[in-house]
Design an enzyme around this catalytic site. Structure first.
Site, PDB file in Angstrom:
ATOM      1  N   PRO A 201     -62.421 -26.346 -53.047  1.00 30.52           N
ATOM      2  CA  PRO A 201     -61.614 -27.042 -54.043  1.00 30.52           C
ATOM      3  C   PRO A 201     -60.845 -26.074 -54.934  1.00 30.52           C
ATOM      4  O   PRO A 201     -61.335 -24.983 -55.238  1.00 30.52           O
ATOM      5  CB  PRO A 201     -62.652 -27.802 -54.891  1.00 30.52           C
ATOM      6  CG  PRO A 201     -63.887 -27.838 -54.078  1.00 30.52           C
ATOM      7  CD  PRO A 201     -63.846 -26.663 -53.158  1.00 30.52           C
ATOM      8  N   THR A 206     -53.299 -28.731 -51.954  1.00 34.11           N
ATOM      9  CA  THR A 206     -52.300 -29.732 -52.311  1.00 34.11           C
ATOM     10  C   THR A 206     -50.991 -29.054 -52.692  1.00 34.11           C
ATOM     11  O   THR A 206     -49.910 -29.465 -52.284  1.00 34.11           O
ATOM     12  CB  THR A 206     -52.818 -30.582 -53.489  1.00 34.11           C
ATOM     13  OG1 THR A 206     -54.117 -31.062 -53.166  1.00 34.11           O
ATOM     14  CG2 THR A 206     -51.909 -31.756 -53.765  1.00 34.11           C
ATOM     15  N   GLU A 422     -83.688 -15.324 -73.032  1.00 36.78           N
ATOM     16  CA  GLU A 422     -82.491 -14.623 -72.558  1.00 36.78           C
ATOM     17  C   GLU A 422     -82.729 -13.118 -72.495  1.00 36.78           C
ATOM     18  O   GLU A 422     -82.242 -12.446 -71.588  1.00 36.78           O
ATOM     19  CB  GLU A 422     -81.279 -14.931 -73.449  1.00 36.78           C
ATOM     20  CG  GLU A 422     -80.856 -16.396 -73.467  1.00 36.78           C
ATOM     21  CD  GLU A 422     -80.593 -16.997 -72.087  1.00 36.78           C
ATOM     22  OE1 GLU A 422     -80.153 -16.260 -71.184  1.00 36.78           O
ATOM     23  OE2 GLU A 422     -80.841 -18.200 -71.930  1.00 36.78           O
ATOM     24  N   HIS A 425     -84.336 -12.302 -69.225  1.00 37.90           N
ATOM     25  CA  HIS A 425     -83.347 -12.207 -68.143  1.00 37.90           C
ATOM     26  C   HIS A 425     -82.619 -10.864 -68.220  1.00 37.90           C
ATOM     27  O   HIS A 425     -82.449 -10.163 -67.234  1.00 37.90           O
ATOM     28  CB  HIS A 425     -82.258 -13.287 -68.298  1.00 37.90           C
ATOM     29  CG  HIS A 425     -82.682 -14.686 -67.956  1.00 37.90           C
ATOM     30  ND1 HIS A 425     -83.364 -15.001 -66.812  1.00 37.90           N
ATOM     31  CD2 HIS A 425     -82.479 -15.861 -68.605  1.00 37.90           C
ATOM     32  CE1 HIS A 425     -83.559 -16.316 -66.772  1.00 37.90           C
ATOM     33  NE2 HIS A 425     -83.042 -16.861 -67.856  1.00 37.90           N
TER      34      HIS A 425
END
Ligand code: ADP
Ligand code: MG
Ligand code: ZN
Length: 598
Positions: A201, A206, A422, A425
């Site tokens: 996508p 298009t 966080e 991480h």
């Protein structure tokens, strides 16, 4: 925004506010009035009063009963559901005791009826106003159906499409054909009837189709596969028929474009409710495509991001027998796409679009267009005429992670949980050699996430090593591990991390052949995105082995994270404390914090 529009909107808002106030006021008033007179008591009270024969009058309104005692006191009570109507003895018994019974319907007694009426009228009014606005053409989204069968002339050209050079090269031939169908045939060119644009996508399928029409200067008949999928039998097929009829009316060449072909073109033989209708539509499409001669000058272009689920009949010779891949842009393509969209806004001279392109790996053309747009909005919001580097930074973070939600209130404990999570991480990511470099850590809530740890690859990545994927799992586990080690808690905040880690592990085992025990085979398991309707499954015992391998990979990652965090407690703590103060850290500050704690 024009002044006229603005004043209309404020009138609308004002009307809504007045209506709401009146309605709420009347409800409150009715409530207050009845509350002042009547107290609500338990149903057993009514039964007791009936026993002592002190009830004079009962007003029945469904299960809501209002009763008056001989001494003039009035009470209200709620009977068990359908008590009055289902209990055959109740009413005769009341009558025997000489209690006056009055039955009212819900509407004439409800204290809310007046408010409800006003609200109802108000909504009718608002709806009418909205309809007026739609019919007067103010809401463009609803116009598309009307345009469906009409041809557009488009001004989009190849110059508006970037980063897909190979695809452009392949469709140039179609442009040549459409410009002069006769001559093209005379020199012996093989004339394409159907072209399928395939790609993820937002990559410009298009846009590319439109640009073919623009380059060839031929009409462009747009339809979307979802337009043909209707609940009513035969509607889709007749729409297809009309589309091709319209195309044949054009004397010269033209393009029929069917977006989202997969909506009609799924393989047949499913058992879904609408499958018969879809089959009719698909058959009609096949009939129409077979029905026109190649030299008629019609080219059917379709787009899909799921070529794997298309009915094979669509791909046979004479139908969509030519496939053109429209892929995600590389760094050079991204720069060109940024340049195209940046033409529409004033950009500061210091902004280097090549640098922006480098910082946006994996972005599609649509996301890059969105990025430029968001950057311009940030500039406007800051009251500037010119878009700066800082605007691009903010826009990128927004497109990547969803908008900052400044209004979301977090409790102190939630902030602390988030900060440690966080930091977990981030420290694992910073210390694992095969991980991408850290870009940013923040505890400012964005989108659905309370905090974000962001890594950015140095270049474009098309393949991942086993070490990289293992590191990724460990990083995802780092949040949960930090919460456990520092706060002795588990929270639902790690849910998404766990899901993503499991998904990586699943793909490593089932798709990438990275499990030593199971070898380089593809295992089709439920949830596997490329599993087709054919649904080739695996045996029960094989499924158990697959599960065991996936679990092993996730647990390894968990253990890696636990060791790193246990060994670097000071760094995690320092980062969490810093985050609680400044809320977000960029790459340099992250390095500084970790270095200071070592
Ligand atoms: P798709 O059909 O592949 O989903 P679209 O053509 O609808 O993608 O892309 C949406 C918008 O994103 C386009 O109108 C254009 O503004 C921008 N865009 C996407 N791809 C490109 C590209 N390759 N070059 C320039 N702009 C692009
Ligand atoms: Mg599209
Ligand atoms: Zn997390």
């Amino acid at each position: 925004m024009s002044g006229r529009k603005f004043s209309r909107r404020s009138v609308l808002l004002l009307a809504a506010a007045v209506l709401l106030a009146v309605a709420l006021g009347s409800v409150a008033l009715a409530r207050a009035r009845s509350a002042a007179v009547v107290a609500t008591v338990p149903f057993s009270d009514l039964l007791r009063h009936l026993d002592s024969a002190s009830v004079k009058e009962i007003v029945v309104n469904g299960d809501l009963l209002e009763f008056k005692l001989a001494n003039g006191e009035t009470f209200r009570t709620i009977a068990p559901a359908n008590y009055v109507t289902s209990n055959a003895a109740f009413v005769p018994e009341l009558a025997k005791k000489g209690v006056r019974i009055d039955v009212q319907t819900v509407a004439d007694q409800s204290p809310y009826s007046y408010g409800a009426l006003v609200l109802g009228l108000g909504f009718v009014g608002l709806l009418g106003f909205a309809m007026y606005r739609v019919t007067s053409g103010r809401i463009p989204a609803l116009e598309s159906k009307a345009r469906e069968a009409g041809a557009e002339t488009t001004t989009v050209t190849f110059a508006d499409v970037a980063g897909v050079d190979e695809a452009k090269e392949e469709v140039k031939e179609i442009v040549d054909f459409l410009r002069e169908p006769g001559r093209f045939a005379a020199i012996g060119g093989r004339i394409p009837k159907g072209v399928l644009l395939v790609g993820p996508p937002g990559t410009g399928k298009t846009l590319l189709a439109r640009s073919i029409a623009g380059e060839a200067k031929v009409p462009f008949l747009f339809a979307s596969g979802s337009d043909f999928v209707e609940m009513y039998a035969g509607v889709g097929a007749s729409r297809i028929r009309k589309l091709f009829k319209d195309a044949r009316r054009h004397a010269a060449a033209c393009i029929i474009f069917i977006d989202e072909l997969d909506a009609v073109g799924r393989s047949r033989g499913g058992t879904s409710l609408s499958h018969e209708e879809r089959e009719q539509t698909l058959n009609q499409l096949l009939v129409e495509m077979d029905g026109f001669a190649p030299n008629q000058g019609i080219v059917v272009i379709a787009a899909t991001n799921r070529p794997d689920i298309l009915d094979p009949a669509l791909l046979r010779p004479g139908r969509f027998d030519r496939q053109v891949t429209v892929g995600a842009p590389d760094v050079k393509g991204r720069e060109q796409i940024l340049q195209i969209h940046a033409r529409k806004v004033a950009i500061d001279a210091e902004v280097d679009l090549r640098q922006v392109a480098r910082g946006t790996p994996g972005f599609s053309g649509a996301e890059l267009a969105n990025l430029v747009n968001e950057a311009a909005l940030f500039a406007v919001r800051a009251g500037r005429q010119i878009v700066t580097n800082q605007d691009f930074d903010q826009a990128r973070d927004k497109v990547l992670m969803g908008a900052e939600r400044k209004s979301l209130q977090m409790s102190e404990h939630e902030r602390m949980t988030c900060a440690y999570h966080e930091s977990g991480h981030a420290v694992v990511a910073a210390l694992l050699p095969h991980a991408d470099p850290l870009h940013k850590v923040t505890i400012i809530p964005r989108g659905r996430a309370l905090g974000v740890t962001m890594q950015l690859p140095e270049g474009d990545r098309h393949t991942h090593t086993r070490e990289f994927l293992e590191a990724q799992i460990a990083i995802l586990m780092g949040g949960r591990v930090a919460e456990e080690l520092f706060l002795r808690q588990m929270t639902s905040g790690a849910g998404n991390d766990i899901e993503r880690a499991t998904e990586i592990a699943r793909r490593m085992v089932c798709e990438f052949g990275m499990s030593a025990a199971l070898g380089p085979l593809a295992y089709r398991t439920p949830g596997n995105p490329w599993e087709t309707d054919k649904g080739a499954g695996i045996s029960e015992s094989m499924a158990q082995q697959v599960d065991a391998e996936i679990k092993g990979l996730v647990m390894n990652g968990y253990e890696t994270a636990r060791q790193i965090i246990a060994k670097n407690r000071a760094a995690v703590r320092a980062m969490a404390e810093e985050l609680l103060v400044v809320e977000s850290l960029d790459a340099d500050s992250i390095k500084a914090v970790i270095a200071s704690a070592a």
